[in-house]
Design an enzyme around this catalytic site. Structure first.
Site, PDB file in Angstrom:
ATOM      1  N   LYS A   1      39.023  38.115  60.113  1.00 36.03           N
ATOM      2  CA  LYS A   1      40.130  37.888  59.181  1.00 36.03           C
ATOM      3  C   LYS A   1      41.369  37.541  60.008  1.00 36.03           C
ATOM      4  O   LYS A   1      41.748  38.289  60.917  1.00 36.03           O
ATOM      5  CB  LYS A   1      40.358  39.161  58.373  1.00 36.03           C
ATOM      6  CG  LYS A   1      40.800  38.917  56.961  1.00 36.03           C
ATOM      7  CD  LYS A   1      40.779  40.240  56.216  1.00 36.03           C
ATOM      8  CE  LYS A   1      41.213  40.085  54.800  1.00 36.03           C
ATOM      9  NZ  LYS A   1      41.465  41.407  54.200  1.00 36.03           N
TER      10      LYS A   1
HETATM   11  O1  G3P Z   1      42.271  41.960  50.837  1.00 38.66           O
HETATM   12  C1  G3P Z   1      43.670  42.040  50.871  1.00 38.66           C
HETATM   13  C2  G3P Z   1      44.108  43.142  49.973  1.00 38.66           C
HETATM   14  O2  G3P Z   1      43.616  44.335  50.495  1.00 38.66           O
HETATM   15  C3  G3P Z   1      45.542  43.363  49.742  1.00 38.66           C
HETATM   16  O3  G3P Z   1      45.613  44.230  48.651  1.00 38.66           O
HETATM   17  O4  G3P Z   1      46.675  45.810  47.097  1.00 38.66           O
HETATM   18  O5  G3P Z   1      47.349  45.778  49.517  1.00 38.66           O
HETATM   19  O6  G3P Z   1      48.002  43.921  47.991  1.00 38.66           O
HETATM   20  P1  G3P Z   1      46.987  44.967  48.303  1.00 38.66           P
END
Ligand code: G3P
Length: 226
Positions: free
Chosen positions: A86
């Site tokens: 990633k």
């Molecule tokens: O895969 C990326 C994701 O984990 C981000 O999620 O909820 O931290 O915006 P969030």
């Protein structure tokens, strides 16, 4: 649409994998920190995740330059065959993606918030492109329509040959916060949704399902007693 789980928690991954629908895992530095992960344990932890899932496991680099990203990526890629690297979108990230793709190491380009970012990621050969829904909503934008635009833009072109093998890049709807985000991601044609465990479990719940099941069980009691 395929389901990935967005977590670094081994118990959550094991549980979701047991449902038989899990196609991959995505992690990031914040998710690893959330489970109290330590730097020295990181490679072993990623190895354990890779063994739990029959699909790709995204592990993120934290280097700031393309060279650092490539070095970290090579170490991560040596952990297991199902590792995907990633990489945050940006100038250094694009250069690293291009180099890794040429070396046969698949990349998931993350923190994508616009069509041009997604197109550049695809051009660099990214195997997966991860536009974020929730974080775009957080700033008063429309995360779902942004992903829809990216799905449409990527679909306008034939990317075979840009990346590894002859595969088209797959769009991962990320930063998913609700069951509605999952539904919308499917309706706009995202290839994959990476979903936190709690939201994944909520996807199975509906009050009418619960009520209907209760009624079936009660009525079957009558059949048993008849
Ligand atoms: O895969 C990326 C994701 O984990 C981000 O999620 O909820 O931290 O915006 P969030």
């Amino acid at each position: 649409m395929k389901f990935f789980i967005d977590t670094a928690d081994l118990a959550e991954i094991e549980e979701a994998a047991s449902w038989g629908v899990l196609a991959g895992v995505t992690t990031n530095p914040s998710l690893y920190a959330r489970i109290g992960g330590k730097l020295a344990d990181f490679p072993e932890h990623i190895k354990r995740i890779c063994a739990l899932v029959n699909g790709s496991v995204s592990a993120e680099v934290v280097g700031q330059t393309a060279d650092e990203m490539v070095r970290e990526a090579q170490e991560l890629a040596s952990i297991a065959a199902n590792i995907v690297i990633k990489i945050p979108v940006g100038i250094e990230g694009l250069a690293a993606t291009s180099a890794l793709t040429k070396a046969g190491i698949p990349v998931n380009m993350t923190l994508v918030f616009s069509v041009p970012q997604a197109i550049l990621a695809a051009r660099a050969g990214a195997r997966y492109i991860s536009p974020f829904i929730g974080r775009f909503d957080d700033i008063g934008e429309d995360g779902i329509s942004q992903v829809a635009d990216i799905v449409n833009a990527i679909g306008n072109y034939d990317w075979r040959g840009a990346g590894i093998g002859m595969e088209e890049p797959e769009i991962i709807a990320a930063s998913i916060r609700s069951v509605n985000h999952v539904a919308q991601a499917a309706l706009i044609g995202a290839d994959i949704a990476t979903v936190p465990f709690a939201v994944l479990r909520s996807c199975l719940s509906h009050p009418l399902t619960d009520r209907g099941l209760e009624a079936f069980i009660k009525d079957w009691e009558k059949v048993l007693q008849a």
